[in-house]
Scaffold this motif. Structure first.
Motif, short mmCIF file in Angstrom:
data_model
loop_
_atom_site.label_atom_id
_atom_site.label_comp_id
_atom_site.label_asym_id
_atom_site.label_seq_id
_atom_site.Cartn_x
_atom_site.Cartn_y
_atom_site.Cartn_z
N ILE A 1 21.14 54.77 13.42
CA ILE A 1 21.80 55.31 14.60
C ILE A 1 22.61 54.23 15.31
CG2 ILE A 1 19.76 54.94 16.07
CD1 ILE A 1 20.57 57.74 17.29
N CYS A 2 23.81 54.62 15.75
CA CYS A 2 24.68 53.66 16.42
C CYS A 2 24.11 53.36 17.81
CB CYS A 2 26.09 54.23 16.55
SG CYS A 2 27.21 53.06 17.33
N THR A 3 23.95 52.07 18.10
CA THR A 3 23.45 51.69 19.42
C THR A 3 24.49 50.86 20.17
OG1 THR A 3 22.31 49.81 18.42
CG2 THR A 3 20.99 51.78 18.84
N CYS A 4 25.76 51.19 19.95
CA CYS A 4 26.80 50.52 20.74
C CYS A 4 26.72 51.03 22.18
CB CYS A 4 28.19 50.78 20.14
SG CYS A 4 28.87 52.41 20.49
N ASN A 5 27.37 50.33 23.07
CA ASN A 5 27.32 50.69 24.49
C ASN A 5 27.74 52.15 24.73
OD1 ASN A 5 26.89 49.62 27.24
ND2 ASN A 5 29.02 50.22 27.50
N GLU A 6 28.83 52.54 24.07
CA GLU A 6 29.36 53.88 24.27
C GLU A 6 28.34 54.97 23.92
OE1 GLU A 6 33.26 53.96 22.60
OE2 GLU A 6 33.46 56.12 22.99
N CYS A 7 27.73 54.81 22.75
CA CYS A 7 26.77 55.83 22.30
C CYS A 7 25.52 55.85 23.17
CB CYS A 7 26.38 55.58 20.85
SG CYS A 7 27.71 55.98 19.70
N VAL A 8 25.02 54.67 23.50
CA VAL A 8 23.77 54.61 24.25
C VAL A 8 23.95 55.13 25.68
CG1 VAL A 8 22.00 53.05 25.18
CG2 VAL A 8 22.74 52.83 22.81
N SER B 1 29.85 59.17 19.70
CA SER B 1 30.83 59.23 20.78
C SER B 1 32.18 58.68 20.37
CB SER B 1 30.30 58.45 21.97
OG SER B 1 28.98 58.83 22.24
N HIS B 2 32.31 58.24 19.11
CA HIS B 2 33.56 57.63 18.64
C HIS B 2 33.62 57.80 17.14
CE1 HIS B 2 30.85 54.60 17.13
NE2 HIS B 2 30.28 54.61 18.32
N ASP B 3 34.74 57.47 16.52
CA ASP B 3 34.88 57.59 15.05
C ASP B 3 34.30 56.39 14.34
OD1 ASP B 3 36.11 60.02 15.24
OD2 ASP B 3 38.07 59.08 15.60
ZN LIG Z 1 28.50 53.99 18.84
#
Ligand SMILES: [Zn+2]
Length: 99
Positions: free
Chosen positions: A35-42, A97-99
């Motif tokens: 799972i993506c845990t970048c700022n945007e997704c979190v 939340s992003h590509d």
């Molecule tokens: Zn992300």
């Protein structure tokens, strides 16, 4: 002078925020899936979860102790936080939340 200028509404705190963020951290740590845990997704997950639970506003001068106590008494509320967080993680996992 605007009504809102006469009072310090900064003292209002939505305790749900802290509870959701704590729960989000716990669940992401133990999440078996990629799972993506970048700022945007979190942050998106937190927003989604917060929109799904009842707010828990407190007047912050009373301190967080009161809030913690209230939450312990309301186990239903803790359950709703857990559900909202796991739903939000699932939604963002399927649809980042992003590509
Ligand atoms: Zn992300």
């Amino acid at each position: 002078m605007a009504f809102s200028d006469n009072y310090d509404f900064e003292l209002l705190k939505n305790e749900a925020e802290k509870l959701v963020v704590d729960e989000l951290g716990k669940q992401l740590e133990s999440c078996p899936e990629e799972i993506c845990t970048c700022n945007e997704c979190v942050v998106d997950m937190a927003a989604m979860a917060l929109n799904a639970v009842k707010p828990l506003y407190r007047f912050s001068l009373l301190g967080t102790l009161y809030a913690a106590q209230a939450v312990n008494e309301q186990t239903d509320y803790a359950d709703s936080i857990r559900d909202a967080v796991s739903n939000a993680i699932e939604k963002v996992r399927k649809n980042p939340s992003h590509d």
